[in-house]
Write an enzyme that holds these catalytic residues in place. Structure first.
Site, PDB file in Angstrom:
ATOM      1  N   HIS A  10       0.868  -1.180   0.000  1.00 38.42           N
ATOM      2  CA  HIS A  10       0.000   0.000   0.000  1.00 38.42           C
ATOM      3  C   HIS A  10       0.908   1.233   0.000  1.00 38.42           C
ATOM      4  O   HIS A  10       1.765   1.382   0.872  1.00 38.42           O
ATOM      5  CB  HIS A  10      -0.915   0.004   1.226  1.00 38.42           C
ATOM      6  CG  HIS A  10      -1.863  -1.153   1.249  1.00 38.42           C
ATOM      7  ND1 HIS A  10      -2.095  -1.909   2.380  1.00 38.42           N
ATOM      8  CD2 HIS A  10      -2.626  -1.704   0.276  1.00 38.42           C
ATOM      9  CE1 HIS A  10      -2.966  -2.863   2.098  1.00 38.42           C
ATOM     10  NE2 HIS A  10      -3.306  -2.755   0.828  1.00 38.42           N
TER      11      HIS A  10
ATOM     12  N   GLU B 109       1.774   3.653   3.137  1.00 40.17           N
ATOM     13  CA  GLU B 109       2.245   3.068   4.397  1.00 40.17           C
ATOM     14  C   GLU B 109       3.768   3.179   4.416  1.00 40.17           C
ATOM     15  O   GLU B 109       4.497   2.242   4.096  1.00 40.17           O
ATOM     16  CB  GLU B 109       1.733   1.641   4.521  1.00 40.17           C
ATOM     17  CG  GLU B 109       0.207   1.605   4.564  1.00 40.17           C
ATOM     18  CD  GLU B 109      -0.384   0.203   4.611  1.00 40.17           C
ATOM     19  OE1 GLU B 109       0.378  -0.772   4.700  1.00 40.17           O
ATOM     20  OE2 GLU B 109      -1.626   0.097   4.553  1.00 40.17           O
TER      21      GLU B 109
ATOM     22  N   HIS C 125       3.500  -3.370   7.011  1.00 38.55           N
ATOM     23  CA  HIS C 125       2.450  -2.388   6.748  1.00 38.55           C
ATOM     24  C   HIS C 125       2.369  -1.392   7.899  1.00 38.55           C
ATOM     25  O   HIS C 125       2.983  -1.574   8.942  1.00 38.55           O
ATOM     26  CB  HIS C 125       1.087  -3.083   6.613  1.00 38.55           C
ATOM     27  CG  HIS C 125       0.947  -3.950   5.410  1.00 38.55           C
ATOM     28  ND1 HIS C 125       0.233  -3.568   4.294  1.00 38.55           N
ATOM     29  CD2 HIS C 125       1.425  -5.194   5.137  1.00 38.55           C
ATOM     30  CE1 HIS C 125       0.282  -4.532   3.385  1.00 38.55           C
ATOM     31  NE2 HIS C 125       1.001  -5.531   3.876  1.00 38.55           N
TER      32      HIS C 125
ATOM     33  N   GLU D 222       1.750  -5.120  11.108  1.00 36.12           N
ATOM     34  CA  GLU D 222       1.347  -3.719  11.197  1.00 36.12           C
ATOM     35  C   GLU D 222       2.249  -3.033  12.216  1.00 36.12           C
ATOM     36  O   GLU D 222       2.243  -3.371  13.398  1.00 36.12           O
ATOM     37  CB  GLU D 222      -0.122  -3.613  11.623  1.00 36.12           C
ATOM     38  CG  GLU D 222      -1.105  -4.306  10.691  1.00 36.12           C
ATOM     39  CD  GLU D 222      -1.352  -3.542   9.405  1.00 36.12           C
ATOM     40  OE1 GLU D 222      -0.954  -2.350   9.330  1.00 36.12           O
ATOM     41  OE2 GLU D 222      -1.935  -4.117   8.466  1.00 36.12           O
TER      42      GLU D 222
END
EC number: 3.5.1.96
Length: 344
Positions: free
Chosen positions: A63, A66, A160, A224
């Site tokens: 993405h 990010e 991410h 994450e």
């Protein structure tokens, strides 16, 4: 291209200046210890002359907005190119979506992390940049893992950051892996990296980490590392532990991991995924609710098509709520606290 990289040691800058292609592959050596191969824009491999027993993939930028993992990976790549650190494990870095990074957006046309395990070529086919890139990334993973003798440990950390704040700032999703125990060593490696929360997924998905786990038996995770911020605005001190552990892994320095204990980490089991079926889908809670917010049993989470969607279990919490997805896509993941499953 080769000279530009040798001069700058900045692989991210080279990638973003050439977001679609670098032309032909090229390679070079660092001292007498490492062969470096550049397979494509955003795709660089470090092959130690005397490799130890692990094949490591660090991917970021699937993405485009990010940015912290992108900066973290570029720091490691730069340190390797400057020979401040020396790779002892075969290592592949993947910068996933250069076009979206340049655009400062999560996607160009479609969420790339729903396009792996061949989903990129399902109807409507290779019709946008994310689908084309996902297919290429799969091929690079295949080439990398198959480029060494069988029996080596395969690792893939897909890095991410989240769109919203979180009760647990850093967390990892452990892909569904039926018939395979969960790795105690990997969970404690994540904890040492500052990632103290693990979600055990309950079904196959089309994410990048599931692809590597299911197709190649890799210890793979979607990780994450915090919240989304623009490039250059991340507080990189928040990633010191992760950068240190990735460096230790790549350079084969002692990891010094604690023994696994369920009380040292936060463990959650995915109990269900709620998909969108109607255009009028809406959540009942505020749009800025944090990840891991819990709701009482019976609470109405969302409404669509004249129906209410309620919390089904005690202590059910949510991550990644997003009502603005296409019909058929996931709107939220629901979790319950987990006792450690089959962890060895």
């Amino acid at each position: 291209m080769l000279q530009a990289l040798l001069d700058s040691k900045d692989f991210l800058a080279l990638t973003l200046a050439n977001p679609e292609t670098l032309g032909d592959e090229f390679s070079f050596t660092l001292g007498e210890h490492t062969r470096v191969e550049v397979w494509d824009t955003g795709v660089i491999v470090f092959e130690p002359v005397q490799a130890q027993g692990k094949d490591v993939i660090l991917s970021c930028g699937v993405h485009g907005n990010e940015t912290a993992p992108i900066e973290l990976c570029n720091t490691l790549i730069k340190q390797l190119l400057q020979q401040k650190i020396i790779a002892k494990q075969r290592t592949l870095f993947l910068i996933g979506n250069p076009l979206a990074i340049n655009n400062g957006t999560r996607i160009i046309d479609e969420n790339m992390n729903r396009l792996f395990s061949g989903e990129h070529s399902n109807p409507p086919g290779l019709v946008n940049p994310e689908r084309v890139r996902a297919k290429k990334l799969e091929a690079y993973v295949d080439r990398f893992f198959k480029g060494a003798a069988a029996g080596r440990q395969r690792i893939h950390y897909d890095l991410h950051t989240a769109m919203r704040a979180s009760k647990h700032e850093k967390f990892a999703i452990y892909p569904y892996r039926p018939g395979r125990a969960y790795s105690a060593e990997q969970i404690m490696f994540l904890a040492a990296s500052g990632v103290d929360t693990v979600l055990f997924h309950h079904e196959p998905t089309t994410t990048f980490s599931y692809f590597s786990s299911e197709q190649y038996g890799a210890d793979a995770f979607t990780i994450e590392l915090g919240k989304v911020y623009p490039m250059g605005q991340n507080d990189m001190t928040r990633f010191i532990a992760a950068q240190e552990m990735f460096m230790r892994l790549i350079t084969d320095k002692p990891l010094a991991l604690e023994p696994f204990s369920a009380d040292k980490v936060n463990l959650y089991q995915v109990c269900r995924v709620i998909n969108k079926h109607f255009d009028d889908f809406e959540f009942t809670f505020a749009t800025d609710v944090e990840n891991f917010r819990s709701f009482p049993k019976g609470f109405v989470l969302a409404r669509e098509g004249g129906q209410e969607i309620k919390v089904e279990q005690e202590c059910e919490s949510i991550v990644f709520p997003n009502a603005k997805v296409p019909i058929g896509n996931r709107t939220v993941i629901c979790l319950i606290p987990s006792v450690a499953p089959d962890v060895r």
